[in-house]
Design a protein around this motif. Structure first.
Motif, PDB file in Angstrom:
ATOM      1  N   THR A  42       0.829  -1.199   0.000  1.00 20.91           N
ATOM      2  CA  THR A  42       0.000   0.000   0.000  1.00 20.91           C
ATOM      3  C   THR A  42       0.868   1.256   0.000  1.00 20.91           C
ATOM      4  N   GLN A  43       1.897   1.273   0.833  1.00 28.68           N
ATOM      5  CA  GLN A  43       2.806   2.429   0.884  1.00 28.68           C
ATOM      6  C   GLN A  43       3.518   2.623  -0.450  1.00 28.68           C
ATOM      7  N   GLN A  93       2.401   1.671  -3.391  1.00 30.14           N
ATOM      8  CA  GLN A  93       1.419   2.129  -4.372  1.00 30.14           C
ATOM      9  C   GLN A  93       1.183   3.634  -4.240  1.00 30.14           C
ATOM     10  N   LEU A  94       1.143   4.132  -3.013  1.00 28.18           N
ATOM     11  CA  LEU A  94       0.983   5.571  -2.800  1.00 28.18           C
ATOM     12  C   LEU A  94       2.204   6.339  -3.304  1.00 28.18           C
ATOM     13  N   LEU A 111       4.239   5.390  -5.651  1.00 26.73           N
ATOM     14  CA  LEU A 111       4.212   5.308  -7.109  1.00 26.73           C
ATOM     15  C   LEU A 111       3.208   6.302  -7.680  1.00 26.73           C
ATOM     16  N   ALA A 112       2.033   6.399  -7.071  1.00 25.67           N
ATOM     17  CA  ALA A 112       1.025   7.349  -7.547  1.00 25.67           C
ATOM     18  C   ALA A 112       1.546   8.776  -7.458  1.00 25.67           C
ATOM     19  N   ALA A 113       2.217   9.110  -6.377  1.00 29.68           N
ATOM     20  CA  ALA A 113       2.779  10.457  -6.227  1.00 29.68           C
ATOM     21  C   ALA A 113       3.845  10.718  -7.280  1.00 29.68           C
ATOM     22  N   THR A 114       4.671   9.725  -7.539  1.00 32.16           N
ATOM     23  CA  THR A 114       5.721   9.864  -8.555  1.00 32.16           C
ATOM     24  C   THR A 114       5.113  10.013  -9.943  1.00 32.16           C
ATOM     25  N   GLU A 115       4.106   9.230 -10.240  1.00 35.58           N
ATOM     26  CA  GLU A 115       3.429   9.334 -11.534  1.00 35.58           C
ATOM     27  C   GLU A 115       2.813  10.723 -11.708  1.00 35.58           C
ATOM     28  N   TYR A 116       2.226  11.250 -10.642  1.00 32.93           N
ATOM     29  CA  TYR A 116       1.640  12.589 -10.688  1.00 32.93           C
ATOM     30  C   TYR A 116       2.719  13.635 -10.983  1.00 32.93           C
ATOM     31  N   LYS A 117       3.831  13.529 -10.281  1.00 32.01           N
ATOM     32  CA  LYS A 117       4.928  14.486 -10.495  1.00 32.01           C
ATOM     33  C   LYS A 117       5.470  14.388 -11.915  1.00 32.01           C
TER      34      LYS A 117
END
Length: 58
Positions: free
Chosen positions: A36-37, A39-40, A42-48
Motif C-alpha cells: 500500500t505504501q 502504491q501511494l 508510485l502514484a505520487a511519482t506518476e503525478y509528479k
C-alpha cells in the motif's frame, strides 16, 4: 485444528504450526502494508512525472 491434525498424521513440528501460522499472518499483513505504501509512492511519482512532462504553464 492444525496441531491435532498434524499430530495424528505424524507431521514433524506439528506442535509449532499455530505459531508459524501466526508469523505468516503477521508477515502477510506487513507485506500488504508495504505494498500500500509503495502504491501511494508510485502514484505520487506518476503525478509528479505528469506535471513535469506538461511543462511550465503561462
Amino acid at each position: 485444528m492444525w496441531s491435532s491434525l498434524g499430530a495424528t498424521r505424524g507431521i514433524a513440528g506439528a506442535d509449532t504450526i499455530p505459531d508459524r501460522l501466526d508469523l505468516l499472518l503477521e508477515h502477510r499483513d506487513t507485506l500488504r502494508s508495504q505494498i500500500t505504501q509503495l502504491q501511494l509512492a508510485l502514484a505520487a511519482t506518476e503525478y509528479k512525472l505528469a506535471t513535469y512532462q506538461e511543462g511550465p504553464q503561462p
